[in-house]
Design a protein around this motif. Structure first.
Motif, short mmCIF file in Angstrom:
data_model
loop_
_atom_site.label_atom_id
_atom_site.label_comp_id
_atom_site.label_asym_id
_atom_site.label_seq_id
_atom_site.Cartn_x
_atom_site.Cartn_y
_atom_site.Cartn_z
N LEU A 1 0.71 -1.12 0.02
CA LEU A 1 -0.07 0.02 -0.04
C LEU A 1 0.98 1.33 -0.07
O LEU A 1 0.17 2.41 -0.32
CB LEU A 1 -0.94 -0.15 1.25
N ALA A 2 2.12 1.32 0.36
CA ALA A 2 2.97 2.40 0.51
C ALA A 2 3.47 2.50 -0.87
O ALA A 2 4.18 3.56 -1.23
CB ALA A 2 4.39 2.21 1.42
N ASN A 3 3.25 1.51 -1.80
CA ASN A 3 3.71 1.85 -3.32
C ASN A 3 2.69 2.75 -3.86
O ASN A 3 1.47 2.43 -4.09
CB ASN A 3 3.82 0.50 -3.95
N GLY B 1 -5.17 5.87 -0.08
CA GLY B 1 -5.53 6.49 -1.16
C GLY B 1 -5.83 5.59 -2.22
O GLY B 1 -5.75 6.09 -3.54
N LYS B 2 -6.14 4.43 -2.02
CA LYS B 2 -6.23 3.25 -3.18
C LYS B 2 -8.07 3.18 -3.24
O LYS B 2 -8.70 3.26 -2.14
CB LYS B 2 -5.93 2.13 -2.91
N HIS B 3 -8.19 2.90 -4.30
CA HIS B 3 -9.85 2.42 -4.55
C HIS B 3 -9.73 0.88 -4.04
O HIS B 3 -8.64 0.30 -4.29
CB HIS B 3 -10.10 2.58 -6.20
N VAL B 4 -11.01 0.41 -3.76
CA VAL B 4 -10.97 -0.91 -3.35
C VAL B 4 -11.97 -1.59 -3.61
O VAL B 4 -13.14 -1.18 -3.53
CB VAL B 4 -10.92 -0.85 -1.46
N LEU B 5 -11.86 -2.84 -4.27
CA LEU B 5 -12.89 -3.95 -4.70
C LEU B 5 -12.60 -4.90 -3.79
O LEU B 5 -11.50 -5.59 -3.45
CB LEU B 5 -12.39 -4.26 -6.09
N CYS B 6 -13.54 -5.21 -2.80
CA CYS B 6 -13.30 -6.18 -1.52
C CYS B 6 -14.39 -7.28 -1.85
O CYS B 6 -15.52 -7.16 -2.16
CB CYS B 6 -13.90 -5.52 -0.28
N GLU B 7 -13.69 -8.56 -1.75
CA GLU B 7 -14.54 -9.79 -1.82
C GLU B 7 -15.58 -9.66 -0.69
O GLU B 7 -15.66 -9.18 0.22
CB GLU B 7 -13.73 -11.06 -1.68
#
Length: 339
Positions: free
Chosen positions: A58-60, A86-92
């Protein structure tokens, strides 16, 4: 869209990774798994970078969006961390194991102005989409009842860890067949009928597997308008998978994924029938659809700054149904849900 996938188990290997790889608007730039060999094998397969610590991934800053494909108990903490990064998330699914954690995920998406989508892929099955349209149009008339089921041989037949899978461990899965399969059908019934479930009575137990979670559950659901139906989730179907739903209406009966050749059969009260050959439903079995369409909708929504078709709030409502079912099974009471 630069993508990272967290968790490289079966759902990532069979759905998320190949669907991202095939999508013209996506590039997999990172994968993460706590098993170093698995992470590296997948990274080599997709020509990308491997991580064993999701915090490092996530630090990338190159990663713009992530799929969270981990055991259930990690869905909420990883999604929240990703949204704050700051990432968009698609969660199962299920999105979390408590309503409180689901609320935290929704708030994290809102406060960081990032997209959160829950992977309820049954909404994108073509027979289900057509059935919803027929119900909305009024052609089926008043809905009287329904029955929906999802059953197969269990995660030991397809999970990367077989009979040692986290799916069977209460501390990692939280809930068994109802979280794996039942939540799909709870979400589907809400989608098809356009109503919320407000009362649940259920029996759940462990009968077929060496597990500390439920492997079979039978539920009675009542919607806000009074429609009553049943939902079954099972890991003990020793023959073919059953992923069928039947809607009983005033003017017709809808049979969804209940026939080997026709994905949808409409049996009208006047004796007429309509048969829809739409291809097999997405399945763990050979011959199932090769795309869930979840990745397509997620990327389209993020790129076009549109609301996703399965929001965090939608995922929370479907989660609430299976939590109520487990509470009912444990207490012997009918559990009311407040939409």
């Amino acid at each position: 869209m630069k993508i990272g996938v967290i968790g490289c188990g079966s759902i990532a290997q069979h759905r998320h990774l190949p669907e991202y790889a095939a999508h013209p608007d996506a590039e997999i730039v990172a994968v993460c798994d706590i098993v170093p060999e698995r992470a590296q094998t997948i990274a080599d397969q997709y020509g990308t970078r491997a991580y064993t610590d999701y915090h490092e991934m996530l630090a990338n800053e190159e990663v713009e969006a992530v799929s969270v494909c981990t055991p259930n108990y990690l869905h909420a903490p990883i999604s929240i961390a990703a949204l704050h990064a700051g990432k968009h998330v698609l969660c199962e699914k299920p999105m979390a194991l408590t309503v409180e954690d689901a609320d935290k995920m929704i708030e994290a998406a809102k406060s960081n102005q990032k997209t959160l989508m829950i992977g309820h892929n049954q909404r994108f099955v073509r027979s289900h989409e057509i059935a919803r349209e027929l119900i909305e149009s009024g052609k089926i008339g008043k809905i009287y009842s329904f029955r929906t089921t999802f059953g197969h041989g269990g995660p030991d037949t397809w999970s990367v860890d077989g009979k040692h899978s986290w799916f069977f461990q209460q501390e990692k899965a939280g809930i068994g067949a109802m979280a794996d399969l039942g939540v799909h059908k709870a979400d589907l019934i809400r989608y098809l009928l356009g109503e919320e479930i407000v009362e649940v009575a259920a029996f759940a137990g462990t009968f077929a597997k060496s597990a500390t979670v439920d492997d079979n559950a039978v539920c009675i659901l009542k919607t806000e308008s009074g429609i009553v139906g049943t939902l079954t989730a099972s890991w003990s179907y020793v023959s073919k998978e059953d992923n069928s739903t039947i809607i009983y209406g005033e003017r017709a009966i809808l049979r969804l994924e209940d026939h080997p050749h026709y994905s949808l059969i409409v049996e009208y009260a006047n004796g007429e029938e309509a048969h829809y050959a739409l291809g097999k439903i997405q399945s763990n079995e050979e011959g199932g659809q090769n795309t869930s369409h979840v990745i397509d909708h997620f990327l389209k929504s993020v790129i076009n700054h549109e609301e996703v078709p399965v929001t965090g709030s939608e995922g929370k409502r479907s989660l609430g149904v299976i939590l109520a079912a487990m509470e009912s099974s444990q207490t012997g009471k009918v559990i009311k849900i407040h939409p």
